[in-house]
Design a protein around this motif. Sequence first.
Motif, PDB file in Angstrom:
ATOM      1  N   LEU A 181      32.812  45.604  29.445  1.00 39.27           N
ATOM      2  CA  LEU A 181      33.576  45.718  28.264  1.00 39.27           C
ATOM      3  C   LEU A 181      34.712  46.341  28.570  1.00 39.27           C
ATOM      4  CD1 LEU A 181      30.607  47.582  26.392  1.00 39.27           C
ATOM      5  CD2 LEU A 181      31.869  45.414  25.643  1.00 39.27           C
ATOM      6  N   ASN A 182      35.788  46.193  28.023  1.00 45.61           N
ATOM      7  CA  ASN A 182      37.066  46.602  28.217  1.00 45.61           C
ATOM      8  C   ASN A 182      37.919  46.022  29.212  1.00 45.61           C
ATOM      9  OD1 ASN A 182      39.060  48.346  26.774  1.00 45.61           O
ATOM     10  ND2 ASN A 182      39.114  49.418  28.810  1.00 45.61           N
ATOM     11  N   THR A 183      37.338  44.819  29.933  1.00 44.97           N
ATOM     12  CA  THR A 183      37.901  43.950  30.848  1.00 44.97           C
ATOM     13  C   THR A 183      38.904  43.425  30.139  1.00 44.97           C
ATOM     14  OG1 THR A 183      36.031  44.126  32.315  1.00 44.97           O
ATOM     15  CG2 THR A 183      37.533  42.420  32.746  1.00 44.97           C
ATOM     16  N   PRO A 184      40.151  42.857  30.872  1.00 42.91           N
ATOM     17  CA  PRO A 184      41.162  42.010  29.999  1.00 42.91           C
ATOM     18  C   PRO A 184      40.615  40.487  29.778  1.00 42.91           C
ATOM     19  CG  PRO A 184      42.199  43.073  31.676  1.00 42.91           C
ATOM     20  CD  PRO A 184      40.888  43.350  31.972  1.00 42.91           C
ATOM     21  N   TYR A 185      41.054  39.880  28.956  1.00 46.20           N
ATOM     22  CA  TYR A 185      40.855  38.521  28.683  1.00 46.20           C
ATOM     23  C   TYR A 185      41.673  37.885  29.624  1.00 46.20           C
ATOM     24  CZ  TYR A 185      40.795  33.934  26.568  1.00 46.20           C
ATOM     25  OH  TYR A 185      40.364  32.455  26.584  1.00 46.20           O
ATOM     26  N   SER A 186      41.584  36.763  30.267  1.00 47.16           N
ATOM     27  CA  SER A 186      42.347  35.957  31.247  1.00 47.16           C
ATOM     28  C   SER A 186      41.714  34.245  31.031  1.00 47.16           C
ATOM     29  CB  SER A 186      42.212  36.433  32.732  1.00 47.16           C
ATOM     30  OG  SER A 186      42.729  35.870  33.627  1.00 47.16           O
ATOM     31  N   TYR A 187      42.461  33.569  30.534  1.00 44.90           N
ATOM     32  CA  TYR A 187      42.167  32.331  30.395  1.00 44.90           C
ATOM     33  C   TYR A 187      41.610  31.610  31.676  1.00 44.90           C
ATOM     34  CZ  TYR A 187      42.313  27.198  29.072  1.00 44.90           C
ATOM     35  OH  TYR A 187      42.142  25.905  28.701  1.00 44.90           O
ATOM     36  N   GLY A 188      40.466  30.750  31.563  1.00 45.02           N
ATOM     37  CA  GLY A 188      40.101  30.460  32.930  1.00 45.02           C
ATOM     38  C   GLY A 188      39.424  31.596  33.739  1.00 45.02           C
ATOM     39  N   GLY A 189      39.469  32.722  33.438  1.00 40.04           N
ATOM     40  CA  GLY A 189      38.925  33.593  34.321  1.00 40.04           C
ATOM     41  C   GLY A 189      37.385  33.897  34.314  1.00 40.04           C
ATOM     42  N   GLY A 190      36.809  34.390  35.365  1.00 43.67           N
ATOM     43  CA  GLY A 190      35.446  34.826  35.573  1.00 43.67           C
ATOM     44  C   GLY A 190      34.686  33.734  36.251  1.00 43.67           C
ATOM     45  N   ASN A 191      33.813  34.137  37.479  1.00 40.81           N
ATOM     46  CA  ASN A 191      32.816  33.296  38.015  1.00 40.81           C
ATOM     47  C   ASN A 191      31.724  34.000  38.109  1.00 40.81           C
ATOM     48  OD1 ASN A 191      33.336  35.209  39.972  1.00 40.81           O
ATOM     49  ND2 ASN A 191      34.443  34.000  41.304  1.00 40.81           N
ATOM     50  N   PHE A 192      30.724  33.532  38.849  1.00 43.17           N
ATOM     51  CA  PHE A 192      29.455  34.148  39.026  1.00 43.17           C
ATOM     52  C   PHE A 192      29.397  35.692  39.491  1.00 43.17           C
ATOM     53  CE2 PHE A 192      27.686  29.724  39.777  1.00 43.17           C
ATOM     54  CZ  PHE A 192      27.625  29.407  38.191  1.00 43.17           C
ATOM     55  N   ASP A 193      30.627  36.008  40.306  1.00 46.99           N
ATOM     56  CA  ASP A 193      30.726  37.391  40.763  1.00 46.99           C
ATOM     57  C   ASP A 193      31.147  38.348  39.879  1.00 46.99           C
ATOM     58  OD1 ASP A 193      29.218  36.354  43.268  1.00 46.99           O
ATOM     59  OD2 ASP A 193      31.049  35.524  43.732  1.00 46.99           O
ATOM     60  N   GLY A 194      31.855  37.955  38.796  1.00 42.31           N
ATOM     61  CA  GLY A 194      32.609  39.113  38.053  1.00 42.31           C
ATOM     62  C   GLY A 194      33.849  38.321  37.581  1.00 42.31           C
TER      63      GLY A 194
END
Length: 316
Positions: A194-207
């Motif tokens: 929660l409160n982490t920025p939105y990033s288009y295409g961001g995020g994988n299995f580790d965070g």
Amino acid sequence: MMPVVAATAIGALVLVAVIIGVTATVLPGHGGPAPGMTCGNAPADIPSRYLDLYRHAAARYGIPWAVLAAVGKTESDHGRGTRTGITTGSNHARAAGPMQFMPDTWRAFGVDGNGDGTRNVYDPADAIPAAANYLRHSGAPDRLNQALLHYNGDPSYVTKVLRLAESYTATCEPLTIRGTGHGSVAIAAASRWLNTPYSYGGGNFDGPTRGIGQGTNTIGFDCSGLTRYAWHQAGVTLPRTAAEQWHALARVPPGQRAPGDLVFFQGSGGGPNHPGHVGLVLDAERMIEAPRTGLRVRVSRYTERGDIVGYGRPRR
């Protein structure tokens, strides 16, 4: 002086228990699913860039973000201090940068946090994860008092940092996680960000990761990156995009949705059979979502939206 030092150390140990007990619910590596914390109203005195870096370093090294923030506040006012040695040069003790590293310590524990090929003690993107790296090497989070004494040998410094960390943590509002089983594991995982920025295409299995295209330099999640990450922590591998997740999951009637289910929306450019947005159902009205560029991972009410496509349930 010994009784004073001993009393200070005992007080610090009590604060350690408070800090670890509260922050354990929001950081990976602190046990199983538990109530999360929503920190949308994080302390106003922490610049957003520094808050992002504290959280990212916390996730990478397992050090409570509030402790890293308290060190950053104490050492340099989150990089805003005007003393010599914060942005250039060094202070009278030869410490440098926003986290005030001694030369030998920086050589041993400095990291290239932003992947630009250099380790710059004055760059918070390098200095903050380096501080987390050093604290972990010194025994944190299990022996946080000891680790902070390695960072600064004054027991009063330890007490100051832990009290400040406690005040930062107190700004977070407990998030009650309903439900059991894999769905609650997924919710607990998502609530850590929660409160982490939105990033288009961001995020994988580790965070969170750097995105693609717009927001390339932002570390965060997009909507489906967050749901994919959350369910991976529960042992389920989902496709990457919202549309792919929609087609891969079993449909759930609206009246039978449960915590951890995914709720899909037409979103920008989407449609009834090709949703463009997805969130993680928290309860009968709310979801955890990574909304769009410029916003952060948050809890919101999906029942207030008029473009719901439907609900899906991951299966292990």
